[in-house]
Every structure is written in C-alpha cells, then in structure tokens.
Design an enzyme around this catalytic site. Structure first.
Site, mmCIF file in Angstrom:
data_model
loop_
_atom_site.group_PDB
_atom_site.id
_atom_site.type_symbol
_atom_site.label_atom_id
_atom_site.label_comp_id
_atom_site.label_asym_id
_atom_site.label_seq_id
_atom_site.Cartn_x
_atom_site.Cartn_y
_atom_site.Cartn_z
ATOM 1 N N ARG D 96 29.578 70.494 12.066
ATOM 2 C CA ARG D 96 29.445 69.161 12.456
ATOM 3 C C ARG D 96 28.857 69.146 14.116
ATOM 4 O O ARG D 96 28.186 68.245 14.190
ATOM 5 C CB ARG D 96 30.519 68.386 12.074
ATOM 6 C CG ARG D 96 30.536 67.030 12.467
ATOM 7 C CD ARG D 96 31.398 65.928 11.977
ATOM 8 N NE ARG D 96 31.267 64.912 12.581
ATOM 9 C CZ ARG D 96 31.968 63.723 12.627
ATOM 10 N NH1 ARG D 96 33.231 63.848 11.623
ATOM 11 N NH2 ARG D 96 32.011 62.504 12.781
ATOM 12 N N ASN D 150 31.280 64.666 2.436
ATOM 13 C CA ASN D 150 30.201 64.060 2.698
ATOM 14 C C ASN D 150 28.960 64.691 2.891
ATOM 15 O O ASN D 150 29.130 66.187 3.226
ATOM 16 C CB ASN D 150 30.327 63.159 4.185
ATOM 17 C CG ASN D 150 30.881 61.915 3.941
ATOM 18 O OD1 ASN D 150 30.291 61.300 2.889
ATOM 19 N ND2 ASN D 150 31.536 61.471 4.883
ATOM 20 N N CYS D 172 33.981 57.123 -1.032
ATOM 21 C CA CYS D 172 33.958 56.699 0.524
ATOM 22 C C CYS D 172 34.801 55.853 0.723
ATOM 23 O O CYS D 172 35.256 55.030 0.350
ATOM 24 C CB CYS D 172 32.315 56.488 0.783
ATOM 25 S SG CYS D 172 31.998 56.192 2.570
ATOM 26 N N HIS D 202 27.277 55.302 2.608
ATOM 27 C CA HIS D 202 26.896 54.836 3.962
ATOM 28 C C HIS D 202 25.517 54.008 4.269
ATOM 29 O O HIS D 202 25.105 54.075 5.315
ATOM 30 C CB HIS D 202 26.808 56.246 4.818
ATOM 31 C CG HIS D 202 28.185 57.062 4.876
ATOM 32 N ND1 HIS D 202 28.042 58.064 4.348
ATOM 33 C CD2 HIS D 202 29.354 56.883 5.465
ATOM 34 C CE1 HIS D 202 29.172 58.688 4.542
ATOM 35 N NE2 HIS D 202 29.893 57.983 5.005
ATOM 36 N N TYR D 256 27.443 51.799 9.679
ATOM 37 C CA TYR D 256 26.382 52.729 9.862
ATOM 38 C C TYR D 256 25.088 52.251 9.754
ATOM 39 O O TYR D 256 24.410 52.846 10.261
ATOM 40 C CB TYR D 256 26.492 53.837 8.421
ATOM 41 C CG TYR D 256 27.346 54.791 8.506
ATOM 42 C CD1 TYR D 256 27.379 56.095 9.118
ATOM 43 C CD2 TYR D 256 29.085 54.479 8.113
ATOM 44 C CE1 TYR D 256 28.557 56.756 9.376
ATOM 45 C CE2 TYR D 256 29.944 55.408 8.265
ATOM 46 C CZ TYR D 256 29.708 56.488 8.597
ATOM 47 O OH TYR D 256 30.738 57.541 8.819
#
Lengths: 446, 446, 446, 446
Positions: D96, D150, D172, D202, D256
């Site tokens: 990540r 995700n 989510c 998102h 987001y």
C-alpha cells in the site's frame, strides 16, 4: 476468397435452388462464385440430382466458370466455405402437413411459422442447424450462415443464443412481398416505394411508407382498409381488415398478422377448407412441387422456369443473393433481415433476433435504430419473442415441460389443456424427427 | 399534518368502507387521523348515509377523536387533504354487469379487470380520476392518491402519464390473497410465508416463495398442479392447471392468469353459468351488497361485521391502511403495490405502472429491482401493458379507433371484427357514462 | 417546396458562406434552391455585405436562378423556410479569445468545444438558438434546423430537450476530417476508406476502419502510434500517442481526444505558446479571417477562393450541403451527424444527442445501431454527456450554481475551487453576452 | 447448517478480526456460528496467532460454543463453509505504501481505492480472489462470499464477470460512515437519520437524507458547504466544499469524492505531507497496526480493545455481521452493499457491480430501484465504472496494454505518457505480487 467464393447450400435439392442459381449468374461480375456446393440428405438425393443437373445446365448456358458440386457429404462441402445458405426442411412436406392439420383437430390454427406448427418446425430444425454450426466452427469458422429455413426468426434466435456462430442472418421474403403488394395496390413501380420495417420474422410491421420520398403511410392504411383482401400472400387467405383498427394501429401489418388480429375468421376459413377439401396448404404446396420437378427434369430447360414464381416462396433466393452481394462488396445499402437486435428496438434484449432494416456491410448487417415500437404493436411482438425464446430452449433441451410451456404461451393456443393435447399428438406424429425428445421421454419413463 | 391527518375517501359509500374505518381505528396510535371525509355522488347518497353512520358508531365505540364527514362536495373534502383514497365505481354494479355479459354474447370473456370489461371500466373511470387529479393539484397538491378502483393498473398508468400527480399508488388485494392461498394450501400460518411478486395488476407472478426463509417455489408449483382448483379467489372459477406447464413456467400465476392460460375452459365455464342461471359475477356481488347494507343499517352494529369478509374484496382496506401507515411513518417495510416502474422490471418503460414489491418510505414506494422477468412470462405481461396503455389513451382522447385498437389487441378478444361488434354494443350500453366518446361520436357524425 | 427550396443561413456573414454557396451551386440539379437568405446581426453587417456580394457573383457566374437575400431581419427570413442553417458566433472571435485565454490563467485548458471555453460558448449560444427555435415554431414549423455553430453537441442537446423543434441536426467537420487524415496516413484515395463512427460531438471514436472493404483498424492504430503527430487538425497540436494505449483502446480517437488523454502535455503546449507568443488559437483565426475578407472583397472574385481551405473549418459547408441534399432526396446514404440517440448507443438516454453514423432519409437521419461502446471509451463519453446536459441546463436557466456544477464536472477542470475562479472571471468578461446570468445575478444580489 | 454455521475468514490475521468476533458473539442468539476458521498466508502466521488467541479468549469470556480454528490451509477451511469473508491484503502494508507514494513522484494522487493505487491493489488482489472462487466452486458451492478487501467495487465486478460464484457481496464502511458523519454534523442520534445511497464503491452519493422521516437533504448540503472540513474520514483530508457546487450537485458526496472534485487541492495536500514528513497514509496505518498488535498480545485482554476504533476501518466487521445475519434470517431490512446492478441504476450494465441500498433476503441483497442518477453525477460514476471494468480485465489477463489503458482513463491520471511512467514504475515495484504480468512480460520479451 482470392480466386472466387465457395458457396454451400444445405437443402440444395429444394425447388427454390434454380432461383438462387439464377441470382448468382446475374451477379457474377461483382460476386464471383467459384464453386457452389448443393448438399442434401439421402432421402433428398433424387431431387438433388434433378435440380443439380438443371443448375449445371443453367451455368453452362450462361457460359460462367461456376463449378456445381452435388453431395450428401456435408462436412466435405463446408470445408473452407465463404457463405453457407440453408433451405432444408426436416421431414419434408409430409411433416409440414402434420404441423398444419393436427392443431386443427383441436380447433387451433396450425400456422407453420409462429404457431403450433412453427413450434414443431423449430423443434425439428434447430438441432440440425446447431449441428451445422458446430461443423462450421470447425471447418469454416469465418463463413457467413445465411438461413432461410423457417421459422427463420426462431432459428436465428437459437443460433445467436446457443452456438458460437455469430455471423448469421435469417432471411424471409415477407419484407419484399409487402413492398410489392403496396406497389401493386398503388399501381406504381416498386422502385418508387420505400418501406421502413421492424418487428420479428413473420411478425414485421411497416412503420412508414414513402412514395418518391413522400410519406403515404395513412393513405396505404386507408387503402388496405378498403381493399385488404388483395393485400396478402399466395399462402394466406386475404381476409379484409377493419378500417378503424388499421387507422389506430398506425403501422402496416404483414400478411401473417391476420392469424393474430383475425384469429377467429382465419380459423373458420382453415377449418372450412380442411373439412370441405381435406387439403392443407402443405398439400397444395406438395402438388406444386411435384409439378415443378417434372419441369426441372426436362433436358431442354436451362433457365429458371416461369412456374417457380407461382410457388409461395418468391424472392427468397433473390433476397439471399442481394444480401451476399452486399456483404461481400461492403455495399452499405439497406435490406430487411433477421439479426441480433443490439438495442435497435427498445425493450427487446440486445442478444435476441429481430427483423429490421439493416445497413449491409462487410461486417454483416447493422440495424437502423428503431427506438420504441408503436405501443399497441409492442405487446404482440414481445409475446412472439417470448414464444420464440421458449421454443428455442425446448428444441435445445428436448424438455417436455418447456415444449408445453412454449405451446401454451403461443397466442394461437387457447389453453394449457389444449396445448397438452396438441403437443402430445404432434410429438407422437413427428417422433422420428425429434430425437432429443425421444431421449428425454425415455429418461422420464425410466 | 401537525394535529393529525386529513383523509378523504372518494366513493365513501362503498360497502368496503367499514374495513377501512376498522383499519384506521386499529392504527390510531401511529396513524393519527383527525378527519375522515367520505365523499360520494348523488346516486350514492343513500349508501353513503348508511355506511357513514356505521363509521361514526365504530369510531364512537372505539372512543377516538376521529371526525367523520359525509359529503357530496368533493372539492370541499379535498381541500388540504393528506391522503386521498378512491374506491368508486362509475355506473355502479349495473355497469359491471354489462361489462361481463355483453362480451359473452360474442363468445368472449368479459373480465372486468384486464379484459373487454376492464377496457370499459377504464373508459368510464379514468376521466373521473383525472378530474380528481386536477382538483388535487389545486386543492391538496402534496397529498398522496391511493387508488383501489379497478382496473387499478390501467388507472395508475393513466394518472402517471396524463396528470401531474405523481404521488400515486394503485392497490390490489391479489398479492395478499396469493399469500393467504399459499399458506392455506401448505396449511401454515401466513406469517411464515414470503412471496416475491412482480408483474402488472391482475397479472402478477410469484417469482419465489419462502417458508421460514427456505425457498419452496417448486413445492408450491407442484402442489398447485395437484390441487390447483383450491387455489383461486372468490370470484374466479378455480380450474386446475397442467402440472408440467406450471413446472416449466417456474413462477406462481395469480388467480386471474386462468383467463389467459386457460381461456377455452374459462370461457366455457362462464358461458355455461350464464346460460344456466343467467347470472354473472356482477349479479352475485349485487345480491351480496344488498345483504351487507341491510346489516350495516342495524343501529346496534358498531364494528365491522363478519359478513364483509365473505365479499370478494377482502384485504383491500387493510392494504390501504398498511400502506398509508408505512408512508406516514417512513417504515421501509415491503408491500406489493402499483407504481412507476423506474427500471425495476427490465424492458418495461420507466414511466409505466407495474405491480411489484416496494420499500415503502416517506417518499412513497420504491420498487425492489426485479431485473428480467422469466422469458415465458414476459411476453404476456408486455401484451397487457400494451393493452393498458392503449386503453388509457382511448379513455383520455375519447377516440373510437383507439378504443377499437385496445379491444382488438386484448388477448381475450379473437379478432378485429369481434372487437368491433363488442365495442359498438358496449359503447351504446354505457353511453351515459362515457361523455368523451359521446362527444367524439357526435363530431364524427357532424 | 413546389418551385424550389427556401434556405436560410443565420450568421450568413461568416467566412464559411462561400463554401456553402459553392456546394449549393454544384448540387443545383438535385437540390433546387430558389432563395438563399443570409441573415446576420447589426455588428456583422459589414461582413454580411462583403460575403453576400461574393455569393451573388458566384451564383451569377454559375448562371443559376438562386436568389440571394441579405438581411438583418431574422423573422422575415425564416417565414416559410424549408431549411435553416446556423453558423453564427455570439460575441465574435473576441469572445472565443477569452474562452481560451481566461482558463489558462488558472492552469486549465480553455478548449472551446467541450472544455471551460465550450461551456461559455454554450451559455452564449443556446439562448439565441432557442430563440430561433421559437421563431421557427411560429414561422416555419416544418423546416429542418441544421446547426453547425459550436459546441454543436451541446446545442443539439439543448434544442432536443428545451424546444419543440425536433427536426434538428448538428453538424461537425471532425468525422470527415478523420477520414481524410486516415486516407492521407495510408496514402490512399479517401473514397477507398470507410469509417464507423460513434460517440459525441468532438468526442467521437472510429470504431472500425475499412480499406476497400477490408478491416484495417489495427493497422491504423499502429500507424497512429508510430506517427500520431501527423494525425491531427489545423487547430490542435499533433502530439503523439502511446502506442500500447492506442492498441488497448481499440478505437480511433478523434484529434480532440488529446485534450482528455494527454491533458498534461496539451496544457503545457498551450501555456508555452500563450506565454511565448501571447497568442491563442482565436487570435490566429482572427488574422486568417481578416485576410479572407480582404480576398472576398475583390470584385473580380466569383468563385470560392482557395484560401478558405486553409481555415480550420474545412468541409463544414460541404457536410451541410450533402446532408440537405440527402434529406430532400431521401437518399438513404450514411453520414455522421448529431441527432437524438433513440437507443443507438446503449446506456445513453434515448432523448440525448449523440454523434453517430446515420441513414439520411426524408424523415431525417436515423442512427445505425451501435450497441455498447467499448468499455474504456464509454466512461469518458458519459462524462462529457453529463457535462453537456448540465451546461445546457445552466444556459437555459441562467443559474449560477448550475454553471459552477457544469464547470466543476468538466474533465479538464481539476477542482471546485478552480472552477469557481474561472467561472467568476469569465462571467464578468462575457457579461454583455449572457443576459440570463446578469438577470439571476441581480436577483441574487437584491 | 443444521447445527450452526461454518464461517471462514480469509486474511484472518487482520487487525480487524476482533471486531468481527465481537459482532458474532453479540449476535449468537440469531446467528449461531459453530466454527470460525481464520485463514492466513505463511507471512501472516505471527499476526494470525496473536489475533486468533485473542479471538479464543473473547469467545471463552462470552461463554459460547463457537470453535475458533487457525490455519494456513485454505482448502481445508473452505470445505463445507456457509459464509466466507475476505479481508486480506496481498503484499501487506508495504505494498500500500508503494501504491500511494509512486504516483506522487509523477505528480499524481495515489488513491488506493479508485486511483492508480487502487488499480495496483486490484491487480494484486483479483487473481487471488478468483482463485478462492475456484476453490469455493469445488468445496462450498452454496456459500456466500462476503468481500471487504479493497478495492471492493472492482473486486465484486471481477467476481461477477470472471467467476461462476454469483452469491457474492462487496462491503464497505463508507455508507455507515456517511450516516454517522451526518448525525454528528446535525448533533443527533444516528438512529434518527436515514440516507438513500447509490453509486459505486468509494464513489457513492447520498441522494436523500431524512431526519425522523422528514427530508433534510438541502439542509445537510448547506451545512456541508459551511463546515465541510468536519465531514470526512480518518484517512482523508477534510477539505471544504464550494457551497454553490454542493447546492447544484443536489446529492451528498462521499468523503472520497474530494479526490475527483478537488483534485488540485488534494494533490497539493498529499504532496505537502509527503515532502514534509515523508509519510503516506500507509505508513501511519502501519504504525497504528503495530500498536494494536501489542495490545492484542496482552493475555489479560478478552474483549475488543477500544484502540481498534481509532483505526480507519471502523464499522467494517459490524457491517459484515449485520449482512450475514440478515441473509441467514431473511430479515428483509435495508443495507448498502456492492452487488450486481440488475437494472437498479439506469444506464449501468445489468451485470456490473454497484453500491446501492438493498433489501437483504435469504437469496441475498436485492437492490432498491434507483432509476436515473442525477445528471451531473452520472458521468463520473460511469467513468469509474469504465475504469473498474478495464482494471478487472487487466488483472485477469495480465495484459500490459490493458493495464496502461486502465491507468490512462483513470480520472486522477492526466495523460497517457504519465500513465505509462507510473505503470512501469509500479509494475517493477510490485513485481513479486503480480505473477500474471511477469508471465506476459516474459512472453512479450521472448
């Protein structure tokens, strides 16, 4: 394709073949066919020989280097083909005779396209077509499959949904016939008439008519109301229409729509004819065919004989030749054929077959967008589409219940009980040409 | 709404009203109705008084501060309303009697919901409903219109398309009835049964059935095949189904589907009954109603009488109360109602009415997405939708040709000629309740 | 139309007019124009006179009975018109200069078609177009409105949604330009190339390319990857493409796609040019126009001068003439224009404008069905469609927030804050040509 | 399921697991879990042991007969499972960190959900998920796959399109988070707030907000305009919104959305933070995780520790437990999850994943019909859907060009050239976790 096309015609012994051959001869300059393979089954060998020899004489007379092959070996014929046309009839005319007469016994119109008869024609034909598709995937994966075996809509639906052959087109002579009829009714040259068509096979509507570019739809509807009995096809009783019904419909029905909008009168007419003469349309056609083949056998004959035009299927082969020519030459002209909907008619699945005006390109026919069909027309079209899809599924699975479902939802059949009686009777009568059902029946009994 | 709701019931003199009042009484804690206005037309004044007085006694017995108003002044009643329910019948039961009997004369089922009878019920009702909508726009623009006047699907379609009132819901008791029937057939408490429903009004299908959360659709279909004659409604002959047909259909038909999937047998049944006793369903209902009003008149009666449940329309008012309660309280529970499709069922226009499971919110019912209906079911649903839309257009325009078109495309009517005969006969019989047609007829004659 | 067509060109003083006149002269045999009315606003009177006199000399030279009218009276011109073309520019080139330079101040590409500049061009143009539509409804309700004022997609969207004129087509020269570019890249005669196009205006993709009927899409994509810098238009920097990107895209981007797929490099390029020379594309065009009008003024000139082809808008008027000719003569050939989608591209509303290949009929263009656009392409197309629809709404309402929303969702604008700065600056700069916004602003301030 | 459920959690060593275990303990009465299998990969064994032992202590403290299994053998765990949840992270937090920092080097936001980072997370994750699906088909074909790895939208899209597992839901915590934020902003109990949500993962919008049943969407939009900086999530900078933009948008953006509507400011913010501290969000999370595992190790701990709520992923496991409970008990309540669209949002393919309010049944979530999204919102949603679909295809094929295409069409990436640089850099950095690409790269080189 470098040195000319290889064409294959399955059901090559059909009485229509001389029209096809004539079309290929006339177009040789732009559509250079190198070989034409006429394929048939053993039962059809005699007819194949007769019609094949006529074809050879026709080509010779025309002085063209098209090689005609007659064969019972389908796989040999398909190898490396560019275009495959199908015009066979499983069970011959004897089967059609049953398709039409058995339902009548139960007070139901047989209707060999979208009626109970059409269901059985589909059940017999679809497994064979899908078998041809499997051969094509292996032997000529880039070829186009041009089908004019009826029920052409149901067959196209089945090919699109149940085979990997997507280069397929279903052909029907109703669109050309409608244009000819209108021209005749108006007493004008057909070239001056344009017709926007959309719907399903044998369930197509003329949405607009133009004469020299001027919209004359209302006039045509009015004329049809006045003298509708002249506006039909060889094989359909020309019963007249209620003028106000046509006016509100706002679209030109095809001759077959009489079965759905005049069910009562058509049934009476068919029962009457059946009772009085004991003959069905199939029997009439059978006699016509015998006469034709006698003509074909004459050694002196080396062109398409006039008598062929008397037969119901006029324009079929002409339509096939025009289509093949436009694909091969990327002509981008407009023809009415059965193809994947792809959104052209709103509310019908993208992957279902529809009969619509298409731009014919090297990549095949691309539908001209229709949008929403007239409200009143849309429901019937959807009902036939449901029937076609259910019938295609029955043909592929050989499942008794699915066949009963297809029969029951057919708009000509008036109950589940009647449907079951007709189904059982017809399954027995057509037993030899329905191997998938024989198998599932056996399984069910075991 | 600050100090309680104002509710208006148009057709307040209906025999169903006591059920509605009972529902409001039972829910008073969460659904605080301040005033209930029962509105009727002069011809219905006597019934209004009888039923209104019973309503007053019921409220008094319950000790609740709901004020009951009886009036013939619709505009006064509508002013400032929060919820408007409609349950009127233009032309009373006498009109229904004609809706059912005239088509039978021509060998066609009358069917007062989606058949020829339903067309005429729509032609009479829709202009009145649209008139109410115009009043609502002016007098109570934020109110909800809850319609349970039949044909509820066609009426909802008409309101959505031809009025600016979009806060409208059509109600029917078939969905609850189907659940009750299944529970009875399984011999279980209805609370344990869940049913996913989708389609159109009187044309709704049970797509899945669950018992305690377990899917039992196949079991129910099998049971229906075995003992279908027990699975119907008070007003529909419980003819049995072909088991294999149900199995392949894969969805639970509603009782009304017999008219379409068993047309032949239903017609025979109705003709038989009509010939032997000379009575239609309308006449049976008429007698039941008279008995009910005699009971309602008894001064000692201050609750909903048992006899009301014998009447065909059980659960109607219960459904209305549940719906209003869930809207008012934003309950987000699931009820099956007629609303704008909005994409819930694929292939039906977004702005057409459908009967589907909805989440009931303060903003009204929001359909649970259905996606594609089963293939075999979809065609018939579309055909009825075409009929409903054409019928609604005929009602709004008063156009003869459009009415003939609607009649001809109805699946129970078997030809344009039969359609014209029935139409002409019914237009004459209902002349007084069809002013738009009277006007256009005059225009045509002039 | 009996004795020839009446054509009206709004913005008749445009430098493109001689191309249009040439096109009409060349087609006189099949497209008999009786009168051509060139209409302009007072500010454009001088140019109108110059270009109009050239037009008269051209017609005289050709020896044709086309009558040229020059007028500032739009309503007189529109009365009884058969075809109306629009090619005006509200605020002239000075406005375009601002459209392109103001956004650059904030680090954003101006882009006068689908960018922030295009938004403002739309805000200025749409109210005028809708005003013309209102006149047309009154003065020539059966006329076709052929618009080639940019942003043509947004303008067509606005006409379809906010006026009752539905006989409208938006025209652009990008489709022809793409075909020419490909032919040049392949070094072949353009007649041998066929291109299937679909998308939106200035956002159109070549889905397939054929050379003599053979599919060569992959070859063209490869060549574009190798020498993409040659494949652009006069007014767009010909930056090259990443070859693998093109390959996976699988469709030919139009020159304008560089703004979206090469935003960073295009911005740098524009900033560089702006900083170094201080000139925008608008200024270049301005100079070109002045030179053209000097040429037009020469009394000896009586044909379309060569220099016009240097101007960016090549093929525009040619496209208009071809379109009008095909409509008038019901030619049913295929042209790429902006029309109502009607289901042609799946997932775009039926009533939105798209730029697609159409069959051109007397009833106007009918899209060839596209079905689903390639997945990767579809998202950007939808984003521009959202922008166009929001921009059209802002133009019609004059609402500040809606204009800010349109600016923010434009893919070239990188934040709501930047959007607000550009919007405020441009609203001030264009104040005189945005009366609806002036009004709402005043209301807000009051 | 007779004697309780078998649940499997893949990525069982995650720091979220205690929340999941707590949820199962609290619901034991209605959701009787017999066995919970925590599965992880060898690299995660240490964390699995720590968190697994805490889980065992928690269950023991609760006195429940839930058996906890810790294993590295995924196939053993899956055998006969009823519910499978996935919460793993291929490449752990180190991956990540690269997803977020590499794009920043090229002036582009990393964004680990729908940005360039999300693309790479998808490329690493999807092959593993599809591998799990293949195991499930074999070992537990009737189980539900509940994914909260995700990018959940892209992963759900991939499962729906590329596996035969259709019983899948993506979860989510953004939907719950939005509700909590609104409640906090209004300073009311979250139970009083209802939110209609629709869009993509998102990329979800609040279409309506209700407080005690009253619509307050406009109020919430106004408040967000005034104090938007308080309305975000732990991991997203709470930059404020332009009030007029929100007002015209008419829908509540999720936190987001700042990446798309405030790209410029978000990029500056991230670059600033990265330059100053050199830390990305991944690094912050990494430190938080280490602290959590220290707490988890304390033998005295036998409940979910408070500190877990500080972590960004609050409500995740709560959401999973609620969902599983509603499926198992056929609760028919409404939850916001990622499922097959099936027509719920118009214009998005039926077989694509969307994030919408669903009725949760034993058959899984059924979307509440949304119809058309607000115009301005629809374009961005489609663009992300195009990106998700292209990214999923790249993950499945391991094709370099397709990955470049996905990267280029991502709205955060501003050119094909930038896309190529980021792609090449990231492909190298993640080489070990992208075996399909390694293979195709090798093939290309060969």
């Amino acid at each position: 394709m470098a040195d000319g096309l290889k064409m294959v015609t399955i059901g090559g012994g059909s009485s229509y073949t001389p029209e096809l051959v004539e079309g290929l001869i006339q177009r040789y300059d732009t559509l250079p066919v190198r070989e034409l393979w006429l394929v048939d089954v053993p039962e059809g060998e005699e007819k194949l020989t007769i019609v094949g020899n006529l074809a050879k004489r026709m080509v010779k007379k025309a002085g063209l280097p098209i090689k005609i092959h007659l064969t019972l070996n389908r796989r040999e014929a398909l190898t490396g083909a560019d275009f495959v046309t199908t015009q066979f009839r499983v069970g011959q005319l004897a089967a059609r005779e049953k398709d039409e007469s058995i339902p009548l016994k139960y007070g139901v119109i047989g209707q060999e396209t979208n009626g109970p008869g059409g269901l059985f024609k589909g059940l017999r034909t679809i497994p064979v077509i899908l078998d041809i598709c499997r051969d094509m995937v292996e032997l000529c994966p880039d070829a186009w499959l041009i089908n004019f075996t009826n029920p052409a809509g149901m067959v196209t639906e089945a090919v699109l949904r149940y085979s990997s052959i997507q280069k397929t087109v279903g052909l029907c002579n109703v669109p050309i016939g409608m244009k000819m009829n209108i021209a005749e009714m108006l007493n004008v040259d057909p070239e001056r008439v344009r017709l926007d068509l959309a719907g399903l096979n044998h369930m197509v509507f003329g949405l607009n008519v133009y004469l020299d570019g001027e919209a004359i739809t209302d006039t045509v509807l009015r004329l049809m109301g006045e003298k509708g009995d002249q506006f039909s096809m060889k094989n359909i009783a020309g019963l007249g229409w209620e003028p106000e019904f046509l006016q509100a419909l706002g679209a030109i029905p095809c001759p077959y729509h009489r079965y759905y909008y005049k069910t009562r009168e058509m049934l009476e007419e068919e029962l009457e004819k059946y009772r009085s003469s004991g003959t069905t349309r199939a029997q009439v056609v059978h006699r016509l065919e015998q006469e034709l083949f006698e003509v074909y056998q004459e050694e002196s004959l080396d062109v398409k004989p006039k008598q062929l035009e008397e037969r119901g299927g006029a324009y079929y082969s002409e339509a096939a030749c025009r289509l093949i020519d436009s694909i091969y030459n990327d002509r981008r002209d407009i023809q009415t054929v059965n193809v994947r909907n792809n959104g052209a008619i709103s509310g019908i699945p993208a992957d279902s077959a529809v009969e619509v005006d298409c731009v014919i390109t090297r990549d095949g026919p691309k539908p001209v967008t229709v949008g929403e069909l007239p409200v009143a027309v849309f429901g019937l079209v959807q009902q036939i589409k449901s029937f076609e899809r259910t019938a295609a599924k029955a043909a592929v699975t050989g499942d008794y219940s699915t066949a009963l479902l297809a029969m029951t939802i057919n708009p000509l059949v008036d109950s589940d009980e009647t449907a079951k009686k007709i189904l059982d009777d017809m399954l027995k009568a057509h037993r030899d040409h329905l191997p998938p059902f024989a198998d599932t029946q056996k399984k069910t009994m075991a």
